[in-house]
Scaffold this motif. Structure first.
Motif, PDB file in Angstrom:
ATOM      1  N   LEU A 116       0.830  -1.202   0.000  1.00 54.49           N
ATOM      2  CA  LEU A 116       0.000   0.000   0.000  1.00 54.49           C
ATOM      3  C   LEU A 116       0.872   1.263   0.000  1.00 54.49           C
ATOM      4  O   LEU A 116       0.533   2.260  -0.640  1.00 54.49           O
ATOM      5  CB  LEU A 116      -0.927  -0.001   1.216  1.00 54.49           C
ATOM      6  CG  LEU A 116      -1.824   1.234   1.390  1.00 54.49           C
ATOM      7  CD1 LEU A 116      -2.778   1.381   0.211  1.00 54.49           C
ATOM      8  CD2 LEU A 116      -2.595   1.154   2.712  1.00 54.49           C
ATOM      9  N   TRP A 119       1.719   2.248  -3.492  1.00 52.37           N
ATOM     10  CA  TRP A 119       0.533   2.786  -4.171  1.00 52.37           C
ATOM     11  C   TRP A 119       0.275   4.232  -3.761  1.00 52.37           C
ATOM     12  O   TRP A 119      -0.002   5.099  -4.595  1.00 52.37           O
ATOM     13  CB  TRP A 119      -0.657   1.908  -3.827  1.00 52.37           C
ATOM     14  CG  TRP A 119      -1.991   2.370  -4.339  1.00 52.37           C
ATOM     15  CD1 TRP A 119      -2.874   3.176  -3.679  1.00 52.37           C
ATOM     16  CD2 TRP A 119      -2.597   2.069  -5.592  1.00 52.37           C
ATOM     17  NE1 TRP A 119      -4.000   3.385  -4.432  1.00 52.37           N
ATOM     18  CE2 TRP A 119      -3.859   2.714  -5.620  1.00 52.37           C
ATOM     19  CE3 TRP A 119      -2.224   1.297  -6.694  1.00 52.37           C
ATOM     20  CZ2 TRP A 119      -4.728   2.615  -6.707  1.00 52.37           C
ATOM     21  CZ3 TRP A 119      -3.084   1.204  -7.779  1.00 52.37           C
ATOM     22  CH2 TRP A 119      -4.318   1.862  -7.780  1.00 52.37           C
ATOM     23  N   ASP A 125      -5.961   7.780  -3.048  1.00 50.31           N
ATOM     24  CA  ASP A 125      -7.057   6.823  -3.125  1.00 50.31           C
ATOM     25  C   ASP A 125      -6.633   5.462  -2.581  1.00 50.31           C
ATOM     26  O   ASP A 125      -6.268   4.560  -3.333  1.00 50.31           O
ATOM     27  CB  ASP A 125      -7.523   6.694  -4.585  1.00 50.31           C
ATOM     28  CG  ASP A 125      -8.665   5.703  -4.738  1.00 50.31           C
ATOM     29  OD1 ASP A 125      -9.340   5.413  -3.727  1.00 50.31           O
ATOM     30  OD2 ASP A 125      -8.880   5.229  -5.874  1.00 50.31           O
ATOM     31  N   ALA A 126      -6.673   5.307  -1.260  1.00 46.92           N
ATOM     32  CA  ALA A 126      -6.301   4.025  -0.652  1.00 46.92           C
ATOM     33  C   ALA A 126      -7.278   2.927  -1.024  1.00 46.92           C
ATOM     34  O   ALA A 126      -6.906   1.747  -1.106  1.00 46.92           O
ATOM     35  CB  ALA A 126      -6.218   4.173   0.869  1.00 46.92           C
ATOM     36  N   ASP A 127      -8.553   3.277  -1.271  1.00 49.22           N
ATOM     37  CA  ASP A 127      -9.563   2.266  -1.599  1.00 49.22           C
ATOM     38  C   ASP A 127      -9.293   1.608  -2.957  1.00 49.22           C
ATOM     39  O   ASP A 127      -9.763   0.504  -3.214  1.00 49.22           O
ATOM     40  CB  ASP A 127     -10.953   2.895  -1.607  1.00 49.22           C
ATOM     41  CG  ASP A 127     -11.395   3.341  -0.215  1.00 49.22           C
ATOM     42  OD1 ASP A 127     -10.857   2.790   0.772  1.00 49.22           O
ATOM     43  OD2 ASP A 127     -12.255   4.233  -0.124  1.00 49.22           O
ATOM     44  N   GLY A 128      -8.582   2.301  -3.829  1.00 51.74           N
ATOM     45  CA  GLY A 128      -8.306   1.745  -5.154  1.00 51.74           C
ATOM     46  C   GLY A 128      -7.051   0.905  -5.218  1.00 51.74           C
ATOM     47  O   GLY A 128      -6.622   0.514  -6.308  1.00 51.74           O
ATOM     48  N   PHE A 129      -6.459   0.599  -4.064  1.00 47.62           N
ATOM     49  CA  PHE A 129      -5.175  -0.108  -4.014  1.00 47.62           C
ATOM     50  C   PHE A 129      -5.203  -1.430  -4.764  1.00 47.62           C
ATOM     51  O   PHE A 129      -6.126  -2.230  -4.614  1.00 47.62           O
ATOM     52  CB  PHE A 129      -4.793  -0.349  -2.554  1.00 47.62           C
ATOM     53  CG  PHE A 129      -3.621  -1.270  -2.370  1.00 47.62           C
ATOM     54  CD1 PHE A 129      -2.396  -0.984  -2.955  1.00 47.62           C
ATOM     55  CD2 PHE A 129      -3.750  -2.428  -1.618  1.00 47.62           C
ATOM     56  CE1 PHE A 129      -1.305  -1.830  -2.781  1.00 47.62           C
ATOM     57  CE2 PHE A 129      -2.669  -3.279  -1.429  1.00 47.62           C
ATOM     58  CZ  PHE A 129      -1.447  -2.977  -2.005  1.00 47.62           C
ATOM     59  N   LYS A 130      -4.157  -1.663  -5.563  1.00 51.21           N
ATOM     60  CA  LYS A 130      -3.947  -2.932  -6.260  1.00 51.21           C
ATOM     61  C   LYS A 130      -2.566  -3.451  -5.890  1.00 51.21           C
ATOM     62  O   LYS A 130      -1.564  -2.795  -6.131  1.00 51.21           O
ATOM     63  CB  LYS A 130      -4.041  -2.749  -7.779  1.00 51.21           C
ATOM     64  CG  LYS A 130      -5.417  -2.335  -8.287  1.00 51.21           C
ATOM     65  CD  LYS A 130      -5.393  -2.214  -9.804  1.00 51.21           C
ATOM     66  CE  LYS A 130      -6.752  -1.810 -10.350  1.00 51.21           C
ATOM     67  NZ  LYS A 130      -6.723  -1.693 -11.831  1.00 51.21           N
TER      68      LYS A 130
END
Length: 342
Positions: A116, A119, A125-130
């Motif tokens: 994370l 990223w 945008d932590a929610d969009g982490f890949k």
């Protein structure tokens, strides 16, 4: 009173190196430099941080008197310590260390894996982490990277112990440019591929950008215009991969999928692979500026999931061209493609 960045990208028993001091490159200096520059021997302390992946803060008395030492591990997706932030000073640090994060390029799966922290270096945008991304997606925010072909070459064909150090210009989601240092080292053991640290040094090294990059940031591309990319042919795989978009990735290409690198239709891979032979420099009558056009299908936002395209390939200059092509991708309709998409 200084923040250092130490890399520990090699095997757990291998020496570590200093790659940055207050954001300035340090050319992989040995950690014995701490004793010379700061008067303290940090070898045992850094080995402990590397082994246990836990931070350490303690006062050490050395040749220049007592020094507060803080060591903060930078951990990769596999739990290994890829680097260590090290503070040495008479007092506690007045500022946090510059952002840095660990990434791993797996040559077998042709994927980039990140935490994370990596990223979040270029987004809020932590929610969009890949966690897993294709190389093309990982580099999608890179505005300028002069040594990209060299990095792609060593990452897809790793030779143990090869090091890489460069700076790149990256666009943050908030709209400002950043300068990152990339320090990387190849591995050819059970972790075949490349491990790297990304290090935000914008405060001491302003991002570099030329007129072509400026045009790319400000111009609104035609969605049907040809796109340019670097196409890599890893030696241990039968899949060519788009390693870096030279222009903005077209909006019609369906390429933002976590860990999915199958951008080119599997049935078209063999024809693309033939271009490495056709464009080989040792063939009689070879033209170093020669091009070859291949019809293929690229994953797209269409009913079938695939878009027929023509891919014009040119060998990248120099030795990297053995496994790297500059390509131009143009949309063609189904009638022109000669075969329906599957």
């Amino acid at each position: 009173m200084t923040w250092y960045l130490v890399e520990s990208l090699d095997l757990p028993t291998a020496p570590m190196s200093i790659v940055a001091k207050e954001g300035d490159h340090r050319e992989w200096s040995g950690i014995r430099r701490f004793k010379r520059d700061e008067g303290v021997d940090l070898l045992d302390l850094l080995i402990q941080v590397r082994r246990h992946a836990t931070p350490i803060s303690q006062t050490i008395t050395g040749a220049k008197g007592p020094r507060l030492v803080e060591a903060i591990p930078i951990v990769g997706v596999d739990g290994d310590v890829y680097g260590i932030h090290v503070w040495v000073g008479e007092t506690e640090p007045s500022t946090p260390p510059r952002p840095a994060a660990a990434i791993r390029w797996n040559s077998g799966e042709l994927q980039v894996q990140q935490q994370l922290e990596s990223w979040m270096m270029s987004t809020d945008d932590a929610d969009g982490f890949k966690r897993v991304r294709s190389p093309g997606e990982f580099f999608r925010k890179v505005v300028r990277f002069d040594k990209a072909p060299e990095l792609i070459q060593i990452a897809t064909k790793p030779v143990a112990g090869h090091t890489f150090d460069a700076t790149i210009t990256v666009l943050h989601d908030r709209g400002h440019l950043m300068c990152w240092q990339i320090a990387a080292r190849t591995r050819d053991d059970e972790h075949s591929g490349m491990r790297a640290l990304t290090h935000d040094i914008t405060d001491v090294s302003p991002p570099e950008i030329g007129p072509l990059e400026t045009l790319g940031l400000t111009a609104e591309p035609d969605p049907d215009a040809p796109a340019a990319a670097l196409l890599a042919f890893p030696p241990d795989s039968d899949r060519a991969i788009i390693a870096l978009w030279v222009t903005k990735a077209p909006s019609w290409v369906d390429w933002l999928r976590e860990g999915d690198i199958e951008l080119i239709h599997p049935d078209d891979q063999r024809e693309l692979a033939r271009t490495t032979t056709i464009l080989a420099p040792d063939l009689p009558g070879h033209d170093q500026h020669g091009e070859i056009i291949t019809q293929a299908r690229i994953r797209a936002h269409t009913e079938t999931g695939w878009q027929p395209v023509s891919i014009t390939s040119r060998r990248y200059p120099g030795p990297a061209g053995e496994r790297l092509h500059i390509i131009r991708i143009c949309k063609i309709d189904q009638a022109e493609s000669g075969s329906p998409p599957k």
